[in-house]
Design an enzyme around this catalytic site. Structure first.
Site: not given
Ligand code: MN
Length: 706
Positions: A76-77
């Site tokens: 995600e990050d």
């Protein structure tokens, strides 16, 4: 890092050295990936995946799940891809991380449709591998524990979502301690004032009642020992949110919530549970109606215990739970107990199987309904269970949610039984299908080969299964009916252009399908029947595609569409004016609901803004072989037996009374009765009205429209 040290110490306790080594490398991988990222609290980001892994390690989850927990936010990050994870840690881990990342993307919106769709995706992810959900729940728990730093509106949004979605899922999976913590944290951030006031009250009450509770616990312990029952007796407290819900739901003040304290008795086997129960009922009197045997019949999430409430000393009711150690394990950790107690215990693997079956049934339900909001509706029933237990004629126990009716039962037994049920015998007595089932009822469903589900069932079924099957059936039926109506409407529009469907042939249809999104001509006909497309427009399009360049379509007025009133759901008679054969009528095409038939003089119709394209000239077919509902009101002199006289007159004329209501008595000499009658047509109605006028008590009589 301290948290890392704690984690790996915990892991070495139950994992093989190889697995611990893989987790070490996953930790380093994740730390590198999150390098330079920080949480709102200012801590390095890696503290979050570590905390999540720590929560899961308490349940002794396997190394794949823990690896995935450490990596759960990297996709995600950071720049790390699923392929990277797969290369380093294997495909199963990559799948788990991917599953969690997909859940993370879900932004629950206030819009119900979007929320439902998200919820559905989430459950499907869980159905594939329940570990995805366990990681997500641990993730959410840590985020809730560290919510303090966020802005207030964000806190509230996350808290609400947790309370409405994650806590119920944790409950359904039997993850009791997580479930209660999620609830209490949500409560704290959603209603900060109430939380403060209530927790203060509970603290004060705890001080006051502690001594009493201690004495009761000792008394229980002593009595069990005297009776030779070996048991561990502990005190327990209700969590804040469940106290709050109880006050809220039952409109109680805090002083009136008595069962904030309870006692838990853990014994060695099932027989001893009942022995302990008997012993305690000898010590303090049980409160009638409060005893529940969740051992004989476990809750859907696998929970088992005996519950009873006793009249304690100082008039203090005291709730007691009695269970075996194995039951206690499941009560504490639910599905996670599979990992936590890697024993060969049959009840643990049975719980796994049951959870799996539940998840499978969700998949089945969602593929059948296809509608996200509908699915959510089904699911809420499953997530907030409050159950009744009933028996089949052969003595099999069926578990249904509270409020379930005979129709729910029929569908629970088998879809075919549901689709064909016509009546029910409850405890050998013939009862209406809408009857709400009670614990211990013995249910026998009576079916008929040609029976069909009835739309009114939707008003009272409560299970997702019944609802989705009934809707599915109606949708299919409705589709066929809409196609038939669409064909008639299109033919009428074509007649105005001096042609008809047969004359048009296949060519224009094929051209039209190529140019539109519709899959077949049947779909287009159904759209017309449902009011999603206009017959005139489709007729023109078809005709234009059949013409040579330069030719024009010539219009001439066409005759009205003929209806019989028995077309089914595609043609509905308006409830306001209740048209009957013989009335001049007009049809109104409504988007998605087919055609609604009103009388020409319907007052409701007069108030609507009418789109001329959606109004149809229609007339009754001469052979309507059906009865129609019609409303009339009769003003009568207030005399004894007048209703009987009127009813007899109606019956005499071959009509049924569907409904009757009377205006409240106001002491005057006259009263007005409102009837819904079944009639064949206007002539029939006129005959009935004529004979009613001959009844001496009848003063005035009128048909009611709108
Ligand atoms: Mn996270």
């Amino acid at each position: 890092m301290q948290a890392a040290a704690t984690l790996f110490q915990e892991l070495s306790g139950y994992l093989k050295p190889d697995d611990v080594a893989q987790l070490e490398s996953a930790y380093q991988f994740s730390e590198r990936a999150h390098q330079g990222q920080f949480r709102v609290s200012g801590e390095p980001y890696i503290s979050h995946p570590l905390a999540v892994a720590n929560i899961l390690a308490k349940w002794h989850l396997d190394s794949q799940a823990l690896t995935a927990a450490l990596l759960h936010d990297v996709m995600e990050d950071t720049a790390v891809s699923k392929a990277d994870i797969s290369k380093h840690f294997g495909k199963p881990v990559a799948e788990l991380v991917d599953g969690v990342s997909k859940l993370d993307k879900i932004e629950f919106q206030t819009h119900e449709d979007a929320q439902a769709e998200n919820f559905r995706k989430m459950l499907l992810a869980m159905a594939r591998d329940v570990r995805v959900m366990l990681i997500k729940l641990a993730d959410r728990l840590h985020n809730m524990r560290t919510l303090e730093g966020l802005a207030q509106d964000k806190r509230r949004r996350i808290a609400r979502e947790t309370l409405e979605i994650y806590a119920p899922i944790a409950n359904r999976l039997g993850l009791n301690s997580i479930y209660q913590e999620l609830e209490d944290l949500s409560f704290r951030y959603l209603y900060p004032r109430r939380y403060q006031v209530l927790s203060k009250a509970v603290r004060a009450a705890r001080g006051n009642r502690r001594e009493v509770v201690g004495k009761i616990r000792e008394a229980i312990q002593r009595r069990l020992a005297d009776a030779g029952v070996e048991a561990t007796v502990t005190g327990r407290e209700k969590n804040l949110y469940s106290i709050y819900s109880k006050m809220h739901d039952k409109h109680l003040s805090f002083a009136n919530v008595h069962d904030i304290y309870g006692v838990r008795v853990i014994v060695k086997d099932v027989a001893t549970c009942y022995l302990a129960l008997g012993t305690l009922h000898g010590l303090y009197k049980p409160i009638p109606g409060k005893f529940k045997d969740y051992i004989a019949i476990a809750k859907a999430n696998g929970y088992q215990s005996l519950h009873t409430t006793l009249f304690g000393p100082f008039s203090m009711p005291i709730e007691v739970q009695i269970r075996t150690l194995d039951m206690h394990k499941i009560a504490e950790a639910g599905v996670a107990s599979h990992w936590l107690y890697k024993s060969s215990d049959a009840s643990l693997s049975e719980l796994q199987k049951k959870t799996h079956r539940w998840l499978q049934s969700l998949i089945e339900m969602q593929s059948e309904s296809g509608d996200a909001v509908e699915f959510l509706e089904h699911l809420k029933v499953d997530l907030f269970p409050d159950e009744v237990y009933v028996f089949t004629p052969k003595g099999r126990i069926m578990t249904l949610p509270r409020g379930a009716t005979a129709v729910d039962f029929a569908y629970a037994v088998h879809t075919d039984i549901g689709n064909r049920c016509v009546a029910v015998k409850i405890n050998d007595e013939l009862m209406p299908l809408r009857t709400e089932l009670r614990n211990g009822d013995r249910i026998e469903i009576i079916t008929a080969a040609h029976a069909k589900p009835n739309p009114t069932w939707l008003n009272y079924v409560v299970t997702g299964k019944a609802r989705s099957h009934i809707r599915h059936f109606l949708r299919t039926m409705r589709f066929q009916e809409s196609v038939q109506l669409g064909e008639r409407l299109l033919n009428q529009a074509l007649a105005a252009m001096q042609t008809n469907l047969a004359e048009i042939g296949e060519g224009p249809w094929e051209k039209m399908l190529k140019e539109t999104a519709a899959k077949s001509s049947t779909d287009i006909l159904a759209d017309i029947g449902l009011g999603k497309r206009l017959a005139v427009v489709v007729a023109r399009q078809l005709l234009a595609r059949g013409l040579d360049d330069g030719e024009a379509v010539e219009l001439r007025p066409s005759g009205p569409v003929v209806i019989r009133g028995s077309e089914g759901m595609a043609v509905q008679l308006a409830k306001c004016c209740r048209p009957i054969p013989g009335d001049p009528i007009i049809g109104m095409i409504t988007k998605g609901h087919g055609m609604i038939v009103h009388t020409h003089d319907c007052p409701a119709l007069a108030k609507m803004r009418l789109d001329p394209d959606k109004i149809l000239d229609i007339e009754w077919s001469p052979d309507t072989k059906k009865v129609f509902d019609v409303n009339i009101k009769i003003m009568v002199a207030n005399q004894r037996g007048v209703l009987a006289k009127v009813a007899a007159e109606i019956a005499e004329n071959g009509s049924n009374i569907e409904n009757v209501a009377m205006d409240p008595q106001d002491g005057s000499h006259y009263t007005t009765m409102h009837f819904t009658l079944e009639v064949m047509n206007r002539t029939h109605l006129a005959r009935i009205l004529r004979s009613l006028r001959r009844v001496p008590e009848v003063m005035r009589i009128a048909r009611v429209k709108g």
